[in-house]
Design an enzyme around this catalytic site. Structure first.
Site, PDB file in Angstrom:
ATOM      1  N   SER C  47       0.834  -1.205   0.000  1.00  0.00           N
ATOM      2  CA  SER C  47       0.000   0.000   0.000  1.00  0.00           C
ATOM      3  C   SER C  47       0.869   1.255   0.000  1.00  0.00           C
ATOM      4  O   SER C  47       0.475   2.301  -0.523  1.00  0.00           O
ATOM      5  CB  SER C  47      -0.922   0.032   1.227  1.00  0.00           C
ATOM      6  OG  SER C  47      -1.882  -0.992   1.145  1.00  0.00           O
ATOM      7  N   SER C  86      -4.776   2.180   3.713  1.00  0.00           N
ATOM      8  CA  SER C  86      -4.718   0.983   4.557  1.00  0.00           C
ATOM      9  C   SER C  86      -5.964   0.151   4.305  1.00  0.00           C
ATOM     10  O   SER C  86      -7.075   0.568   4.641  1.00  0.00           O
ATOM     11  CB  SER C  86      -4.641   1.383   6.037  1.00  0.00           C
ATOM     12  OG  SER C  86      -4.904   0.259   6.861  1.00  0.00           O
ATOM     13  N   GLY C  87      -5.786  -1.009   3.713  1.00  0.00           N
ATOM     14  CA  GLY C  87      -6.918  -1.887   3.400  1.00  0.00           C
ATOM     15  C   GLY C  87      -7.772  -2.139   4.628  1.00  0.00           C
ATOM     16  O   GLY C  87      -8.991  -1.950   4.609  1.00  0.00           O
ATOM     17  N   SER C  88      -7.117  -2.537   5.703  1.00  0.00           N
ATOM     18  CA  SER C  88      -7.837  -2.908   6.925  1.00  0.00           C
ATOM     19  C   SER C  88      -8.309  -1.685   7.711  1.00  0.00           C
ATOM     20  O   SER C  88      -9.239  -1.773   8.502  1.00  0.00           O
ATOM     21  CB  SER C  88      -6.916  -3.724   7.834  1.00  0.00           C
ATOM     22  OG  SER C  88      -5.862  -2.896   8.318  1.00  0.00           O
ATOM     23  N   GLY C  89      -7.645  -0.565   7.520  1.00  0.00           N
ATOM     24  CA  GLY C  89      -7.948   0.623   8.330  1.00  0.00           C
ATOM     25  C   GLY C  89      -7.492   0.498   9.767  1.00  0.00           C
ATOM     26  O   GLY C  89      -7.874   1.279  10.627  1.00  0.00           O
ATOM     27  N   THR C  91      -3.902  -0.603  10.497  1.00  0.00           N
ATOM     28  CA  THR C  91      -2.439  -0.723  10.586  1.00  0.00           C
ATOM     29  C   THR C  91      -1.943   0.226  11.688  1.00  0.00           C
ATOM     30  O   THR C  91      -2.224   1.418  11.648  1.00  0.00           O
ATOM     31  CB  THR C  91      -1.787  -0.313   9.239  1.00  0.00           C
ATOM     32  OG1 THR C  91      -2.550  -0.861   8.168  1.00  0.00           O
ATOM     33  CG2 THR C  91      -0.357  -0.775   9.154  1.00  0.00           C
ATOM     34  N   GLU C 161      -4.772  -3.472  -3.165  1.00  0.00           N
ATOM     35  CA  GLU C 161      -3.644  -2.646  -3.614  1.00  0.00           C
ATOM     36  C   GLU C 161      -3.791  -2.240  -5.080  1.00  0.00           C
ATOM     37  O   GLU C 161      -3.653  -1.066  -5.428  1.00  0.00           O
ATOM     38  CB  GLU C 161      -2.321  -3.408  -3.406  1.00  0.00           C
ATOM     39  CG  GLU C 161      -1.973  -3.651  -1.942  1.00  0.00           C
ATOM     40  CD  GLU C 161      -1.297  -4.991  -1.692  1.00  0.00           C
ATOM     41  OE1 GLU C 161      -1.195  -5.383  -0.517  1.00  0.00           O
ATOM     42  OE2 GLU C 161      -0.870  -5.654  -2.654  1.00  0.00           O
TER      43      GLU C 161
END
Lengths: 194, 194, 194, 194
Positions: C47, C86-89, C91, C161
């Site tokens: 990312s 951030s994919g997960s939100g 990190t 990504e």
């Protein structure tokens, strides 16, 4: 010229720091570096550059080493070591990284001016490098305002950073001896794609 | 919205490129990647970011991989492979690096839009990725001026870069299969210090 | 070949994501990017590479932009914006950085699959990019074990990504239009030292 | 301990180098740095880390500075300056970059041990830093083999790198004075996202 005074101030700091090295402690830290499966190095800002300069020489020595934040850095595990450089010992990213590394079973070596810091508390080995750090310069701000004392010619963390770099290059000389490596051994590993 | 048209243009390019993949050639390139002592990856600008994204996954697969220009990258030698990404195949830093790598006995894999380029000439394996590159857009400058044709919505090397990234991620899926690795194997290696 | 299936899976994800873009939301985010004194971008792992690819194009557009962690990145202040990917939100380094940025008065734009995440909570603008992220793949681990369902051919955060990268390149096309810039304007700023 | 001898050898080199500084030359180089539209810095390996350490402080001083190879580095043009650090003055990537910069009208400042090198020839200003460099150590290889003389405790370019770093930090002190900046001015610009 000011530049000569600045250089003199830097050399003076390195000189003093080199007089208070703790041989026993160094031997133990070197033992950890040599026996680790992988060494991970880390620092923020200019301390991060010092960490990279050290990592390059560890690679030349044939030690498996990674820089936190670079592309091919793998997971850290038991048997690995995190070497963290932080003058203040309280850089927040360093602390959170060190906590993860510890939880996963890695050893921590700290290079810091403040052995009693949060980073110091987390560490298995502490190498104390004296040198005015960023936080010293913050705490001195008011004092300097009051008594008009001349400023350091090495702003912010400069003294800590340079002293750490020279110290770690000295450690490389020790490691070369201990691992029976010559300069020519190191050169064989030196990146040629430049 | 323009964004939808831009995305459509990008997807169209990837689609076309994926239809002209040469299976034989890919098998050979994968064979080289798997059997190399070390893989070195390289690219300039956004192609360099694509190279790093690929290197991260190679590391997750357990392949020994380095990024040219990063701290711990060692000397390249016989038995190693340099994978170079250059849309034009004529980026000067890439060419001089590839020449050094070749002279030291390493194999070269090129990812490029121009298999007949200088980089192509130097390479043992070429993976051709079609996609308007930076130089196409330069050559088209005058034409566009003359006939007022609308511009691409994916400026400079965008199409080549994205198509290469997707292609290389597809190659990772192939390599996982060939090396009998699951996603969970990859995760074990994933950096945790973030 | 597996590579074709993997590419198809990636394209399918981009396609779906591009159908649910929220125009109003995008307009506001673009307004923030254009009017910021400085834009700071950040992401970890792949990312982070997407963040850099976007930053390069913002620079080409003439927007003042910095990458968190690079050498010359200055202090962030009121009037600036942090764009965090951030994919997960969740990190941890991203969260602690976003908190510092917010405290100093900067705006936050999040690119994430999870608008309800901790990062989402901290953000002024959220751009939601659907795509199986690293945490999805973790949560699916047991399910997959149970029902023997085939694995995704795009391991870990790959779909998020790539979809983010393509989306952000689409945003560049929108910004070119809005700022009245041509490809030739962008080229003038393109780094030549390669 | 060996570490003390290594530190002494390093300090001795810095000391000697600081005695042969050419004030006139320095004044001119500082004039160029202050009056450039943008300063670009560059170095390979550990010299590149020294370049970055210097760039960080130039940024703190409010000088517009970029690192060659980082994400947001724009095109170099007339009115800009490239500061290149190379002990040998013959690193091939440095030379090809300097040639491009010169052709585009930028000024070149070299930091090198060899003012008569190819890099020296290309440069408008040369700052000579004595210190055994990588090539010295190569040329000495046979001599050392013959007369069994003990090796330097600072392998490869160590002396040049550290001496350059300290010298450039001294230059920062000069620039602070010349630009009428205090440490507190520098701190305001210091990156806070760490």
């Amino acid at each position: 010229m000011i530049i000569n005074d600045a250089i003199a101030e830097i050399l003076e700091n390195v000189n003093q720091a080199s007089q208070s090295l703790d041989q026993d402690n160094l031997e133990k830290a070197m033992g950890v570096l040599i026996s680790s499966a992988n060494v991970f190095v880390m620092g923020m800002g200019r301390s991060g550059l010092v960490a990279k300069a050290f990592a390059m020489r560890l690679m030349h020595l044939g030690i498996s080493v990674y820089v936190v934040g670079e592309t091919i850095t793998p997971a850290i595990n038991t048997g690995d070591t995190l070497l963290a450089i932080s003058g203040s010992g309280q850089t927040s990213t360093i602390l959170s990284t060190a906590r993860i590394a510890k939880k996963r079973g890695a050893k921590i070596i700290a290079i810091t001016s403040y052995p009693e810091s949060l980073l110091g508390d987390l560490s298995d080995h502490i190498i104390t490098i004296k040198g005015r750090t960023k936080i010293d310069s913050e705490q001195n701000y008011i004092k300097r305002q009051i008594n008009g004392r001349h400023q350091s010619l090495a702003p912010m963390g400069t003294l800590f950073e340079i002293t750490s770099l020279i110290f770690l290059d000295g450690l490389i000389a020790e490691l070369m001896h201990k691992m029976d490596k010559t300069e020519d051994d190191l050169k064989e590993k030196h990146n040629v794609l430049e």
